[in-house]
Design an enzyme around this catalytic site. Structure first.
Site, PDB file in Angstrom:
ATOM      1  N   LYS A   1     -39.309  12.818 -13.935  1.00  0.00           N
ATOM      2  CA  LYS A   1     -40.634  12.896 -14.570  1.00  0.00           C
ATOM      3  C   LYS A   1     -41.163  11.495 -14.904  1.00  0.00           C
ATOM      4  O   LYS A   1     -42.327  11.196 -14.640  1.00  0.00           O
ATOM      5  CB  LYS A   1     -40.528  13.771 -15.835  1.00  0.00           C
ATOM      6  N   SER A   2     -40.312  10.654 -15.469  1.00  0.00           N
ATOM      7  CA  SER A   2     -40.764   9.311 -15.867  1.00  0.00           C
ATOM      8  C   SER A   2     -41.262   8.522 -14.658  1.00  0.00           C
ATOM      9  O   SER A   2     -42.312   7.870 -14.702  1.00  0.00           O
ATOM     10  CB  SER A   2     -39.605   8.536 -16.504  1.00  0.00           C
TER      11      SER A   2
ATOM     12  N   ARG B   1     -45.205   7.222 -13.489  1.00  0.00           N
ATOM     13  CA  ARG B   1     -45.459   5.803 -13.218  1.00  0.00           C
ATOM     14  C   ARG B   1     -45.934   5.582 -11.790  1.00  0.00           C
ATOM     15  O   ARG B   1     -46.744   4.695 -11.516  1.00  0.00           O
ATOM     16  CB  ARG B   1     -44.188   4.992 -13.501  1.00  0.00           C
TER      17      ARG B   1
ATOM     18  N   GLY C   1     -46.630  13.300 -23.404  1.00  0.00           N
ATOM     19  CA  GLY C   1     -46.646  12.070 -24.185  1.00  0.00           C
ATOM     20  C   GLY C   1     -46.557  10.854 -23.284  1.00  0.00           C
ATOM     21  O   GLY C   1     -47.243   9.843 -23.501  1.00  0.00           O
TER      22      GLY C   1
ATOM     23  N   GLN D   1     -42.154   4.347 -23.812  1.00  0.00           N
ATOM     24  CA  GLN D   1     -43.584   4.626 -23.635  1.00  0.00           C
ATOM     25  C   GLN D   1     -44.419   3.507 -24.251  1.00  0.00           C
ATOM     26  O   GLN D   1     -45.392   3.050 -23.657  1.00  0.00           O
ATOM     27  CB  GLN D   1     -43.930   5.977 -24.263  1.00  0.00           C
TER      28      GLN D   1
ATOM     29  N   ASP E   1     -33.637  12.494 -24.466  1.00  0.00           N
ATOM     30  CA  ASP E   1     -34.163  13.822 -24.101  1.00  0.00           C
ATOM     31  C   ASP E   1     -33.053  14.844 -23.885  1.00  0.00           C
ATOM     32  O   ASP E   1     -33.325  16.033 -23.696  1.00  0.00           O
ATOM     33  CB  ASP E   1     -35.002  13.729 -22.817  1.00  0.00           C
TER      34      ASP E   1
ATOM     35  N   ARG F   1     -37.400  18.230 -32.343  1.00  0.00           N
ATOM     36  CA  ARG F   1     -36.246  18.783 -31.612  1.00  0.00           C
ATOM     37  C   ARG F   1     -34.981  18.860 -32.460  1.00  0.00           C
ATOM     38  O   ARG F   1     -34.077  19.636 -32.126  1.00  0.00           O
ATOM     39  CB  ARG F   1     -35.981  17.969 -30.332  1.00  0.00           C
TER      40      ARG F   1
ATOM     41  N   ARG G   1     -37.776  21.706 -23.139  1.00  0.00           N
ATOM     42  CA  ARG G   1     -36.322  21.437 -23.194  1.00  0.00           C
ATOM     43  C   ARG G   1     -35.616  22.329 -24.214  1.00  0.00           C
ATOM     44  O   ARG G   1     -34.454  22.696 -24.036  1.00  0.00           O
ATOM     45  CB  ARG G   1     -36.049  19.957 -23.500  1.00  0.00           C
TER      46      ARG G   1
HETATM   47  C1  S3P Z   1     -40.246   8.452 -21.502  1.00  0.00           C
HETATM   48  C2  S3P Z   1     -39.711   7.851 -22.607  1.00  0.00           C
HETATM   49  C3  S3P Z   1     -39.080   8.591 -23.706  1.00  0.00           C
HETATM   50  C4  S3P Z   1     -38.740  10.015 -23.326  1.00  0.00           C
HETATM   51  C5  S3P Z   1     -39.846  10.679 -22.556  1.00  0.00           C
HETATM   52  C6  S3P Z   1     -40.171   9.901 -21.298  1.00  0.00           C
HETATM   53  C7  S3P Z   1     -40.875   7.606 -20.476  1.00  0.00           C
HETATM   54  O1  S3P Z   1     -39.955   8.625 -24.815  1.00  0.00           O
HETATM   55  O2  S3P Z   1     -38.417  10.780 -24.456  1.00  0.00           O
HETATM   56  O3  S3P Z   1     -39.487  12.003 -22.193  1.00  0.00           O
HETATM   57  O4  S3P Z   1     -41.074   8.079 -19.336  1.00  0.00           O
HETATM   58  O5  S3P Z   1     -41.171   6.437 -20.774  1.00  0.00           O
HETATM   59  P1  S3P Z   1     -40.105   7.363 -25.809  1.00  0.00           P
HETATM   60  O6  S3P Z   1     -40.296   6.185 -24.983  1.00  0.00           O
HETATM   61  O7  S3P Z   1     -41.276   7.644 -26.686  1.00  0.00           O
HETATM   62  O8  S3P Z   1     -38.835   7.345 -26.581  1.00  0.00           O
END
Ligand code: S3P
Length: 448
Positions: free
Chosen positions: A24-25, A29, A95, A169, A320, A351, A398
């Site tokens: 997902k990350s 990006r 987020g 993030q 996560d 969570r 999750r």
């Molecule tokens: C993510 C960073 C994490 C993670 C989220 C994905 C990312 O959050 O919990 O599911 O892709 O940069 P934080 O950076 O706010 O900790």
């Protein structure tokens, strides 16, 4: 009145080989950097979950041409910059989507209004707005810096920002804004967080300087005025998603499951180390390079687990994964102590609270701390937990998947509400799990 839910029931062993959905990350990006770049970005293995689809739509709204060529195959024609969207950008549940896009958009002279679903509208955005504001962006938001908010970017100045919380993030938002700031941007992270933005910026042709500091922090510098060029992105399998079938195999007698092509980036794969410390028969084979990162095939066999102390310094690299680690811990002999995980409270849901409530509803002894969770596993390893809970997920994918996994090895079936939210990160979860032999069925749930 009943509501749609899912119920997981104990059955036979889980067996088979599957491929994890795209990470997902990295998927978010790839679309964002592709839209900021000039030229074509070709993506394979993109996660086609709801969160990522929102980011794809957002990139189109900022002026990129975004096309789906086939399953997981997407092409982005970037314009080398963003143009002002004609309407509100709705990031849904994501987020990562909203925070990274805010950072990217801040670099351009335009106004954008962002919103999201009820969960995202409740999450803190000040953590991103604060550094972007120091760089010169302005905004108007609901109280507490909540969405919806309108951000005005452009004409940014340099920043040296020490992250107050370990957040990839926030780091990413500042780095993406820094690409268009006079003098660029420096982010100092006392605790290393996932480094996909740094790695991928380089793959898109940007200069990124990373250096260790005397106090053990990492200093990341992105010079300003940099243009990105489109590239090829191969998205590896998501370790956060792979965790669900793997833990299901660890706790279900007779099981053996392999998940292929899982991202093994050390800033993401700490759950596997922790499970191995718990005595999990978890073997990683066929380790190879893919898209600038290591991937491998991970095989889990049913194991006698024991409780451990999950080291707080490892928290960012498995943040996560704590809900599913807590499920593994419920089946382990002795307590598992998870501390330094306060960030879990500001995810898609609180969570810590929901994992504690879900486990308690399933007869598992659990202690909640402000920034921690202690799960008192069964007296004997492999003793089934009672189950029987109807778990409230607050729409958190999750939380839903973790408790369904618990239900697969519990004495009584476990139900979760809002199962549609699983598709934010793991479309096809139920089909994959049932393909491995799991009993997961739709259920009508009475109101909680
Ligand atoms: C993510 C960073 C994490 C993670 C989220 C994905 C990312 O959050 O919990 O599911 O892709 O940069 P934080 O950076 O706010 O900790």
């Amino acid at each position: 009145m009943t509501a749609a839910g899912l119920t997981a029931t104990r059955g036979g062993p889980l067996r088979g080989r599957v491929r994890a959905p795209g990470d997902k990350s990295i998927s978010h990006r790839s679309l964002i950097l592709g839209a900021m770049a000039s030229g074509t970005t070709e993506i394979t293995g993109l996660l086609e979950g709801e969160d990522v689809k929102r980011t794809a739509a957002a990139m189109a709204a900022f002026g990129a041409r975004v096309e789906r060529l086939g399953a997981g195959r997407w092409r982005v024609e970037g314009q080398g910059g963003f143009s002002e969207p004609l309407d509100v950008i709705d990031c849904g549940n994501a987020g990562t989507g909203v925070r990274l896009i805010m950072g990217a958009a801040a670099g351009f002279d335009l106004s954008t209004t962002f919103t999201g679903d009820a969960s995202l509208r409740g999450r803190p955005m000040n953590r991103v707005l604060k550094p972007l504001g120091e760089m010169g962006a302005t905004w108007i938001a609901r109280s507490g810096g909540r969405l919806p908010l309108t951000l005005r970017g452009g004409n940014l100045k340099t920043i040296a920002y020490r992250l107050p919380e370990p957040s990839a993030q926030v780091k990413s938002a500042v780095l993406l804004a820094g690409l268009h700031a006079k003098g660029g941007a420096v982010v100092i992270e006392p605790e290393a967080t996932r480094d996909h933005t740094e790695r991928m910026l380089r793959a898109f042709g940007a200069q990124v300087e990373i250096a260790p500091m005397d106090d053990g922090a990492r200093r990341i510098f992105v010079p300003g005025g940099q243009a990105l060029s489109g590239t090829q992105v191969v998205v590896p399998g998501d370790p956060s998603s792979a965790a669900f079938p793997l833990v299901a195999a660890l706790i279900t007698p007779g099981s053996e499951v392999t998940v292929e092509g899982v991202l093994l980036n050390p800033l993401r794969a700490a759950l596997f180390t922790t499970l191995q410390e718990m005595g999990a028969d978890l073997v990683i084979t066929n380790v190879r390079e893919a898209g600038g990162d290591q991937v491998g095939d991970v095989t889990a066999r049913h194991s006698a687990l024991r409780g451990v102390v999950a080291p707080p310094e490892r928290a960012a690299a498995m943040i996560d994964e704590y809900p599913i680690l807590a499920i593994a811990a419920a089946f382990a002999e002795g307590p598992t102590i998870m501390r330094g995980i306060g960030e879990m409270r500001v995810k898609e849901s609180d969570r810590i609270a929901l994992t504690a409530a879900g486990l308690a509803a399933c007869g598992v002894g659990v202690e909640e701390e402000p920034e921690g969770l202690i799960v008192n596993g069964t007296v004997r390893a492999n003793h089934p937990v009672a189950g029987g809970g109807r778990v409230t997920t607050h729409g958190d994918h999750r939380i839903a998947m973790a408790h369904l996994v618990l239900g697969l090895a519990a004495e009584a079936p476990v139900s979760v509400d809002e199962p549609g939210m699983i598709a934010t990160s793991f479309p096809g979860f139920v089909e994959m799990m049932t393909g491995l032999g799991a009993q997961i069925q739709p259920a009508d749930l009475a109101p909680a």
